[in-house]
Design a protein around this motif. Structure first.
Motif, PDB file in Angstrom:
ATOM      1  N   MET A  41      13.609  19.436 -20.430  1.00  0.00           N
ATOM      2  CA  MET A  41      14.195  19.229 -19.185  1.00  0.00           C
ATOM      3  C   MET A  41      14.821  17.603 -19.165  1.00  0.00           C
ATOM      4  O   MET A  41      16.057  17.601 -18.921  1.00  0.00           O
ATOM      5  N   ALA A  42      14.043  16.756 -19.922  1.00  0.00           N
ATOM      6  CA  ALA A  42      14.622  15.417 -19.974  1.00  0.00           C
ATOM      7  C   ALA A  42      15.871  15.429 -20.876  1.00  0.00           C
ATOM      8  O   ALA A  42      16.825  14.731 -20.797  1.00  0.00           O
ATOM      9  N   SER A  43      15.713  15.971 -22.188  1.00  0.00           N
ATOM     10  CA  SER A  43      16.769  16.193 -23.151  1.00  0.00           C
ATOM     11  C   SER A  43      17.975  16.864 -22.521  1.00  0.00           C
ATOM     12  O   SER A  43      19.018  16.178 -22.831  1.00  0.00           O
ATOM     13  N   SER A  44      17.844  17.830 -21.688  1.00  0.00           N
ATOM     14  CA  SER A  44      18.863  18.269 -21.105  1.00  0.00           C
ATOM     15  C   SER A  44      19.545  17.456 -20.085  1.00  0.00           C
ATOM     16  O   SER A  44      20.875  17.383 -19.992  1.00  0.00           O
ATOM     17  N   PHE A  45      18.572  16.892 -19.329  1.00  0.00           N
ATOM     18  CA  PHE A  45      18.978  15.878 -18.286  1.00  0.00           C
ATOM     19  C   PHE A  45      20.088  14.759 -18.925  1.00  0.00           C
ATOM     20  O   PHE A  45      21.043  14.486 -18.493  1.00  0.00           O
ATOM     21  N   LEU A  46      19.568  14.245 -20.046  1.00  0.00           N
ATOM     22  CA  LEU A  46      20.018  12.963 -20.725  1.00  0.00           C
ATOM     23  C   LEU A  46      21.394  13.555 -21.219  1.00  0.00           C
ATOM     24  O   LEU A  46      22.110  12.440 -21.470  1.00  0.00           O
ATOM     25  N   ALA A  47      21.343  14.460 -21.909  1.00  0.00           N
ATOM     26  CA  ALA A  47      22.777  14.989 -22.506  1.00  0.00           C
ATOM     27  C   ALA A  47      23.832  15.080 -21.556  1.00  0.00           C
ATOM     28  O   ALA A  47      25.126  14.575 -21.910  1.00  0.00           O
ATOM     29  N   ASP A  48      23.792  14.966 -20.250  1.00  0.00           N
ATOM     30  CA  ASP A  48      24.939  15.107 -19.220  1.00  0.00           C
ATOM     31  C   ASP A  48      24.917  14.063 -18.520  1.00  0.00           C
ATOM     32  O   ASP A  48      25.644  13.739 -17.419  1.00  0.00           O
ATOM     33  N   LEU A  49      24.116  12.943 -18.609  1.00  0.00           N
ATOM     34  CA  LEU A  49      23.878  11.787 -17.821  1.00  0.00           C
ATOM     35  C   LEU A  49      24.766  10.882 -18.471  1.00  0.00           C
ATOM     36  O   LEU A  49      25.079  10.362 -19.585  1.00  0.00           O
ATOM     37  N   PRO A  50      25.811  10.211 -17.569  1.00  0.00           N
ATOM     38  CA  PRO A  50      26.757   9.079 -17.717  1.00  0.00           C
ATOM     39  C   PRO A  50      25.799   7.824 -18.061  1.00  0.00           C
ATOM     40  O   PRO A  50      25.580   7.051 -17.155  1.00  0.00           O
ATOM     41  N   ARG A  51      25.396   7.535 -19.302  1.00  0.00           N
ATOM     42  CA  ARG A  51      24.568   6.437 -19.639  1.00  0.00           C
ATOM     43  C   ARG A  51      25.165   5.035 -19.333  1.00  0.00           C
ATOM     44  O   ARG A  51      24.682   4.032 -18.827  1.00  0.00           O
ATOM     45  N   GLU A  52      26.634   4.859 -19.504  1.00  0.00           N
ATOM     46  CA  GLU A  52      27.371   3.671 -18.936  1.00  0.00           C
ATOM     47  C   GLU A  52      27.276   3.282 -17.712  1.00  0.00           C
ATOM     48  O   GLU A  52      27.071   2.120 -17.290  1.00  0.00           O
ATOM     49  N   GLU A  53      27.064   4.450 -16.834  1.00  0.00           N
ATOM     50  CA  GLU A  53      27.048   4.043 -15.204  1.00  0.00           C
ATOM     51  C   GLU A  53      25.675   3.980 -14.663  1.00  0.00           C
ATOM     52  O   GLU A  53      25.565   3.343 -13.795  1.00  0.00           O
TER      53      GLU A  53
END
Length: 220
Positions: free
Chosen positions: A169-181
């Protein structure tokens, strides 16, 4: 009747204790919604009407299994310093409620007054009073501890995720997360994917220790 049920039936006479133990087994496997008089009778290899010789109704079964589960929780050892004793009991309660995921919600029902629960409460309150907390501070301390145990446990059993599920779940969530924001949230999620320190006792104990350390300072 299953072969295992037949074997148990041949070895062990019917009793209220055996009915309640079978009810706990059903609830542990399928949740409290899976527990019915019909299914319980099938589990025990008897007719449903036979159960009424040992329990009056389903409510009595629910009361009985809550009492048995709370009875598994270890009370504060008398030979321990108060903080260690309370810590021991809180961890035990959390582990027992995780082993029986249906029990925490039932335990919070005001209609189910468990004698084992009353003994648990009295022992914990007595440990706090014996440590030197006033009646008022004991009240606050007890509720802080109980809220942590029950609230954290309800959160864990509600999530119903093992380590592999959490990582996926964490990996999937991280893949779509806008890291810069959201850089801090990204860092937090990444933390879930890092190997844990073997000495790290986990989030429940971390929060518990914060509460106990705060109480110790108040007592001082």
């Amino acid at each position: 009747m299953s072969q295992s049920a037949a074997n148990v039936t041949s070895r062990e006479p019917m009793s209220r204790q055996r009915v309640l133990e079978a009810a706990i087994g059903l609830a542990d496997r399928g949740g409290i919604a899976s527990l019915s008089m019909r299914k319980l009778a099938q589990e025990l290899g008897v007719e449903a009407m036979t159960l009424y010789y040992y329990v009056a109704n389903k409510d009595e079964i629910l009361d009985g299994i809550v009492d048995m589960v709370v009875g598994e929780m270890e009370l504060p050892p008398a030979d321990m310093e108060w903080k260690a004793a309370v810590r021991h009991t809180a961890i035990s309660a959390h582990e027992v409620l995780q082993a029986h995921p249906w029990a925490a919600a039932l335990l919070l029902s005001p209609s189910r007054v468990s004698q084992a629960r009353l003994r648990y409460m009295d022992a914990l309150l007595g440990t706090l009073r014996g440590a030197g907390f006033s009646a008022e501070m004991t009240d606050h301390a007890y509720h802080a501890l109980d809220s942590h145990v029950m609230g954290f446990t309800l959160w864990v059993v509600g999530m119903n995720l093992d380590e592999a599920d959490l990582e996926e779940m964490a990996s999937s969530f991280l893949a779509d997360l806008p890291r810069e924001e959201l850089p801090h949230l990204a860092e937090h999620v990444e933390q879930h994917l890092r190997p844990r320190d073997p000495d790290d006792e986990g989030d429940f104990v971390f929060g518990l220790d914060l509460i106990l350390e705060g109480l110790e300072r108040r007592l001082g």
